[in-house]
Design a protein around this motif. Structure first.
Motif, PDB file in Angstrom:
ATOM      1  N   ILE A 177     -18.111  -0.759  13.825  1.00 36.08           N
ATOM      2  CA  ILE A 177     -16.764  -0.168  13.790  1.00 36.08           C
ATOM      3  C   ILE A 177     -16.294   0.011  12.352  1.00 36.08           C
ATOM      4  N   MET A 178     -16.516  -1.016  11.514  1.00 35.27           N
ATOM      5  CA  MET A 178     -16.090  -0.947  10.124  1.00 35.27           C
ATOM      6  C   MET A 178     -16.889   0.081   9.338  1.00 35.27           C
ATOM      7  N   SER A 179     -18.144   0.287   9.699  1.00 35.58           N
ATOM      8  CA  SER A 179     -18.964   1.291   9.021  1.00 35.58           C
ATOM      9  C   SER A 179     -18.444   2.698   9.312  1.00 35.58           C
ATOM     10  N   VAL A 180     -18.106   2.941  10.567  1.00 33.62           N
ATOM     11  CA  VAL A 180     -17.546   4.247  10.937  1.00 33.62           C
ATOM     12  C   VAL A 180     -16.218   4.462  10.226  1.00 33.62           C
ATOM     13  N   TYR A 181     -15.372   3.419  10.233  1.00 35.01           N
ATOM     14  CA  TYR A 181     -14.078   3.513   9.544  1.00 35.01           C
ATOM     15  C   TYR A 181     -14.278   3.742   8.043  1.00 35.01           C
ATOM     16  N   GLY A 182     -15.199   2.975   7.447  1.00 31.49           N
ATOM     17  CA  GLY A 182     -15.454   3.101   6.019  1.00 31.49           C
ATOM     18  C   GLY A 182     -15.962   4.472   5.637  1.00 31.49           C
ATOM     19  N   TRP A 183     -16.825   5.045   6.485  1.00 32.47           N
ATOM     20  CA  TRP A 183     -17.370   6.381   6.228  1.00 32.47           C
ATOM     21  C   TRP A 183     -16.242   7.421   6.214  1.00 32.47           C
ATOM     22  N   ILE A 184     -15.376   7.348   7.202  1.00 33.60           N
ATOM     23  CA  ILE A 184     -14.251   8.286   7.290  1.00 33.60           C
ATOM     24  C   ILE A 184     -13.284   8.076   6.115  1.00 33.60           C
ATOM     25  N   HIS A 185     -12.984   6.808   5.824  1.00 29.39           N
ATOM     26  CA  HIS A 185     -12.042   6.492   4.752  1.00 29.39           C
ATOM     27  C   HIS A 185     -12.593   6.937   3.399  1.00 29.39           C
ATOM     28  N   TRP A 186     -13.882   6.695   3.175  1.00 27.10           N
ATOM     29  CA  TRP A 186     -14.522   7.083   1.922  1.00 27.10           C
ATOM     30  C   TRP A 186     -14.472   8.601   1.765  1.00 27.10           C
ATOM     31  N   ALA A 187     -14.811   9.329   2.828  1.00 29.12           N
ATOM     32  CA  ALA A 187     -14.847  10.786   2.758  1.00 29.12           C
ATOM     33  C   ALA A 187     -13.473  11.365   2.419  1.00 29.12           C
ATOM     34  N   ARG A 188     -12.432  10.695   2.886  1.00 27.30           N
ATOM     35  CA  ARG A 188     -11.076  11.195   2.652  1.00 27.30           C
ATOM     36  C   ARG A 188     -10.523  10.803   1.287  1.00 27.30           C
ATOM     37  N   ARG A 189     -10.897   9.597   0.796  1.00 27.72           N
ATOM     38  CA  ARG A 189     -10.233   9.077  -0.394  1.00 27.72           C
ATOM     39  C   ARG A 189     -11.202   8.659  -1.490  1.00 27.72           C
ATOM     40  N   ARG A 190     -12.386   9.212  -1.536  1.00 32.50           N
ATOM     41  CA  ARG A 190     -13.382   8.761  -2.496  1.00 32.50           C
ATOM     42  C   ARG A 190     -13.000   9.070  -3.944  1.00 32.50           C
ATOM     43  N   ASN A 191     -12.074  10.026  -4.169  1.00 39.67           N
ATOM     44  CA  ASN A 191     -11.657  10.360  -5.528  1.00 39.67           C
ATOM     45  C   ASN A 191     -10.442   9.563  -5.990  1.00 39.67           C
ATOM     46  N   GLU A 192      -9.916   8.712  -5.125  1.00 38.70           N
ATOM     47  CA  GLU A 192      -8.756   7.902  -5.483  1.00 38.70           C
ATOM     48  C   GLU A 192      -9.211   6.537  -5.995  1.00 38.70           C
ATOM     49  N   PRO A 193      -8.434   5.907  -6.882  1.00 38.65           N
ATOM     50  CA  PRO A 193      -8.825   4.593  -7.418  1.00 38.65           C
ATOM     51  C   PRO A 193      -8.824   3.514  -6.346  1.00 38.65           C
ATOM     52  N   ALA A 194      -9.800   2.601  -6.443  1.00 39.55           N
ATOM     53  CA  ALA A 194      -9.904   1.514  -5.458  1.00 39.55           C
ATOM     54  C   ALA A 194      -8.934   0.395  -5.817  1.00 39.55           C
ATOM     55  N   LEU A 195      -8.708  -0.488  -4.849  1.00 38.63           N
ATOM     56  CA  LEU A 195      -7.893  -1.668  -5.115  1.00 38.63           C
ATOM     57  C   LEU A 195      -8.570  -2.518  -6.186  1.00 38.63           C
ATOM     58  N   PRO A 196      -7.796  -3.166  -7.055  1.00 42.64           N
ATOM     59  CA  PRO A 196      -8.404  -4.022  -8.089  1.00 42.64           C
ATOM     60  C   PRO A 196      -9.061  -5.252  -7.470  1.00 42.64           C
ATOM     61  N   ILE A 197     -10.115  -5.729  -8.104  1.00 39.32           N
ATOM     62  CA  ILE A 197     -10.806  -6.937  -7.664  1.00 39.32           C
ATOM     63  C   ILE A 197     -10.084  -8.147  -8.248  1.00 39.32           C
ATOM     64  N   THR A 198      -9.694  -9.078  -7.386  1.00 42.74           N
ATOM     65  CA  THR A 198      -8.958 -10.265  -7.816  1.00 42.74           C
ATOM     66  C   THR A 198      -9.504 -11.507  -7.117  1.00 42.74           C
ATOM     67  N   HIS A 199      -8.998 -12.679  -7.542  1.00 42.99           N
ATOM     68  CA  HIS A 199      -9.400 -13.942  -6.922  1.00 42.99           C
ATOM     69  C   HIS A 199      -8.483 -14.275  -5.738  1.00 42.99           C
ATOM     70  N   THR A 200      -9.000 -15.047  -4.805  1.00 40.19           N
ATOM     71  CA  THR A 200      -8.247 -15.475  -3.631  1.00 40.19           C
ATOM     72  C   THR A 200      -7.202 -16.517  -4.027  1.00 40.19           C
ATOM     73  N   GLN A 201      -5.984 -16.337  -3.516  1.00 39.08           N
ATOM     74  CA  GLN A 201      -4.883 -17.243  -3.825  1.00 39.08           C
ATOM     75  C   GLN A 201      -4.636 -18.221  -2.668  1.00 39.08           C
ATOM     76  N   GLY A 202      -3.679 -19.141  -2.851  1.00 37.20           N
ATOM     77  CA  GLY A 202      -3.439 -20.222  -1.899  1.00 37.20           C
ATOM     78  C   GLY A 202      -3.219 -19.781  -0.467  1.00 37.20           C
ATOM     79  N   LYS A 203      -2.279 -18.861  -0.230  1.00 38.48           N
ATOM     80  CA  LYS A 203      -1.983 -18.418   1.129  1.00 38.48           C
ATOM     81  C   LYS A 203      -3.154 -17.676   1.746  1.00 38.48           C
ATOM     82  N   GLU A 204      -3.892 -16.979   0.910  1.00 42.47           N
ATOM     83  CA  GLU A 204      -5.060 -16.250   1.419  1.00 42.47           C
ATOM     84  C   GLU A 204      -6.147 -17.217   1.861  1.00 42.47           C
TER      85      GLU A 204
END
Length: 208
Positions: free
Chosen positions: A74-101
């Motif tokens: 399911i996530m692969s299908v979603y990722g494929w569609i999402h990538w095709a639509r927004r591949r030219n947009e900047p990705a979320l920044p990579i960060t460390h996991t915080q307390g609540k997370e």
């Protein structure tokens, strides 16, 4: 440890490996290599591999892992569609996991294990419900962190891989075990790569 015994056992199991398992491994490796190149074709390769692995796990009575791969599909299908639509947009920044997370991670892994174990042990003929449920619940937690682009997603995914490898060997699925070992190595590299990027993200915020 008798290395010769384990090598001969692996060779024997490899000879008994089905064509479906070989194809699943080939497409699984292809997916990872394409992912490292950031190529969109990783998704169709992953879909093929995931469908076949889900079938193999179900046939081996590892039902939680079969369900996990259904989620991957399911996530692969979603990722494929999402990538095709927004591949030219900047990705979320990579960060460390915080307390609540981390609290959410513990909840996903703990509650997921309890639900899967209860279901597998009472309503299926699963051979190893405790271990099977743990492999899947820790992977679920890792995937949640991956979706949020957290460095520690690799730690959770490798915790899942660490328990999956001996289980797969014990179920006489050596190629699946080797694929998981390969994914373990990639996850180790991914962890250190993402940790560097997280440091860079913090520095950019400090100087912005």
């Amino acid at each position: 440890m008798d290395i010769q015994y384990w090598l001969s056992l692996f060779a024997e199991q490899a000879q008994q490996t089905s064509a479906v398992e070989w194809v699943a491994v080939i497409f699984g490796v292809t997916e990872v290599l394409l992912a490292r190149r950031n190529h969109i074709l990783l998704y169709p390769a992953g879909i093929i591999s995931t469908v076949l692995i889900a079938y193999i796990m179900f046939d081996s009575k590892l039902y939680a892992e079969a369900l996990l791969n259904a989620y991957y599909l399911i996530m692969s299908v979603y990722g494929w569609i999402h990538w095709a639509r927004r591949r030219n947009e900047p990705a979320l920044p990579i960060t460390h996991t915080q307390g609540k997370e981390w609290a959410v991670v513990v909840l996903i892994a703990g509650l997921g294990w309890a639900v899967l174990y209860g279901t597998l042990s009472h309503y299926t003929d699963a051979h190893y419900p405790t271990w099977d449920a743990w492999v899947s619940s820790t992977a679920w937690a890792g995937m949640w962190l991956l979706a949020r682009r957290k460095v520690e997603n690799w730690l959770l995914l490798n915790l899942s891989n660490l328990f999956a490898v001996p289980l797969l060997f014990y179920k006489a699925l050596p190629m699946m075990a080797c694929l998981t070992i390969f994914l373990f190595i990639i996850a180790v590299l991914g962890y250190f790569d993402w940790r560097k990027k997280a440091v860079k993200t913090v520095r950019n915020r400090e100087f912005s």
